[in-house]
Design a protein around this motif. Structure first.
Motif, PDB file in Angstrom:
ATOM      1  N   SER A 184       0.820  -1.203   0.000  1.00  0.00           N
ATOM      2  CA  SER A 184       0.000   0.000   0.000  1.00  0.00           C
ATOM      3  C   SER A 184       0.867   1.271   0.000  1.00  0.00           C
ATOM      4  O   SER A 184       1.604   1.510  -0.953  1.00  0.00           O
ATOM      5  CB  SER A 184      -0.969  -0.035   1.175  1.00  0.00           C
ATOM      6  N   PRO A 194      -2.011   1.104  -4.055  1.00  0.00           N
ATOM      7  CA  PRO A 194      -3.250   1.889  -3.964  1.00  0.00           C
ATOM      8  C   PRO A 194      -3.370   2.864  -5.136  1.00  0.00           C
ATOM      9  O   PRO A 194      -2.966   4.023  -5.039  1.00  0.00           O
ATOM     10  CB  PRO A 194      -3.104   2.610  -2.627  1.00  0.00           C
ATOM     11  N   HIS A 226      -5.854   4.397  -6.337  1.00  0.00           N
ATOM     12  CA  HIS A 226      -6.694   5.561  -6.019  1.00  0.00           C
ATOM     13  C   HIS A 226      -7.330   5.342  -4.654  1.00  0.00           C
ATOM     14  O   HIS A 226      -7.445   4.200  -4.182  1.00  0.00           O
ATOM     15  CB  HIS A 226      -7.771   5.756  -7.086  1.00  0.00           C
ATOM     16  N   PRO A 227      -7.784   6.398  -3.987  1.00  0.00           N
ATOM     17  CA  PRO A 227      -8.532   6.210  -2.729  1.00  0.00           C
ATOM     18  C   PRO A 227      -9.842   5.485  -3.021  1.00  0.00           C
ATOM     19  O   PRO A 227     -10.388   5.593  -4.120  1.00  0.00           O
ATOM     20  CB  PRO A 227      -8.780   7.646  -2.250  1.00  0.00           C
ATOM     21  N   ARG A 254     -12.829   6.856  -5.242  1.00  0.00           N
ATOM     22  CA  ARG A 254     -12.343   8.048  -5.953  1.00  0.00           C
ATOM     23  C   ARG A 254     -11.430   7.650  -7.117  1.00  0.00           C
ATOM     24  O   ARG A 254     -10.239   7.955  -7.128  1.00  0.00           O
ATOM     25  CB  ARG A 254     -11.599   8.979  -4.993  1.00  0.00           C
ATOM     26  N   PHE A 283      -8.981  -0.027  -3.474  1.00  0.00           N
ATOM     27  CA  PHE A 283      -8.022   1.006  -3.883  1.00  0.00           C
ATOM     28  C   PHE A 283      -7.566   0.803  -5.336  1.00  0.00           C
ATOM     29  O   PHE A 283      -6.686   1.522  -5.800  1.00  0.00           O
ATOM     30  CB  PHE A 283      -6.801   0.966  -2.970  1.00  0.00           C
TER      31      PHE A 283
END
Length: 213
Positions: free
Chosen positions: A111, A135, A137-138, A141, A167
């Motif tokens: 991560s 990850p 993207h969040p 999102r 993610f």
């Protein structure tokens, strides 16, 4: 008789305070794999633990780096630039001086640790990367992509991604893989459950056989 594995902990000063390097070294390592933890600070995360077990068993020195914010007892990770500023001197210290670990150098982590490894791979002249649960993207999102960081991963790199990772699923990550990167889908979410142990072991054993020794 199998040679014993030396397990030591080194405290290394960084601009953000002391970090800890948890070193597992076989007698004659092929090279060194340095892994960073996630933003939750879980040094015992299943993917990190299996990576250490498999890669040490395959003859690599493996180091799990405990970032200064975690050593200091803080519960929230620092901003990305502060993580990078701490990571680089730790890896450099491991590769130099008395008791230095050998190259080739594989950087990585899970991560947030995978993001740090990508961003600093060039400065450290890393030979490869092992990225666990990158990850992209969040959660929720997909417009806030970190594809520019993934693009910095060295050639070769391996990305182990959970099939239902919020993610970034394997299908989301695949279009952004840089040259020389291999994506391995593992059943599970961003934080792999215990049921992913067999699949993680199989995947990491395969990676161990392809690292640039």
């Amino acid at each position: 008789m199998t040679a014993p594995i030396r397990a030591t902990v080194r405290e290394i000063d960084t601009p953000g305070g002391p970090a800890r390097a948890h070193v597992h070294r076989p007698a004659r390592p092929h090279g060194t794999v340095v892994l960073g933890h996630g933003a939750g600070g879980g040094l015992g995360a299943i993917d990190l633990a299996i990576a250490r077990e498999v890669l040490v068993g395959a003859g690599w020195a493996v180091v799990v780096v405990e970032q200064p914010w975690l050593v200091a007892g803080r519960r929230v990770a620092g901003r990305p630039p502060t993580l990078d500023l701490a990571w680089v001197p730790v890896v450099e210290a491991l590769l130099t001086g008395r008791g230095r670990l050998p190259r080739p150098l594989v950087v990585g982590g899970r991560s947030a640790g995978a993001r740090v490894a990508c961003r600093t791979a060039g400065a450290l002249e890393a030979d490869a990367a092992l990225l666990l649960s990158f990850p992209l993207h969040p959660p929720g999102r997909p417009d806030r992509l970190r594809a520019d960081e993934l693009a910095l991963a060295p050639d070769p790199s391996w990305v182990l991604q959970g099939s239902s990772d919020a993610f970034g699923t394997p299908d989301e990550v695949r279009p952004y893989l840089p040259p020389g990167a291999t994506l391995i889908e593992v059943p599970g979410a961003h934080s792999f459950p215990g049921s992913s142990r067999a699949a993680l072991t199989e995947a990491l054993t395969a990676v161990a056989g392809m690292l640039p020794a």
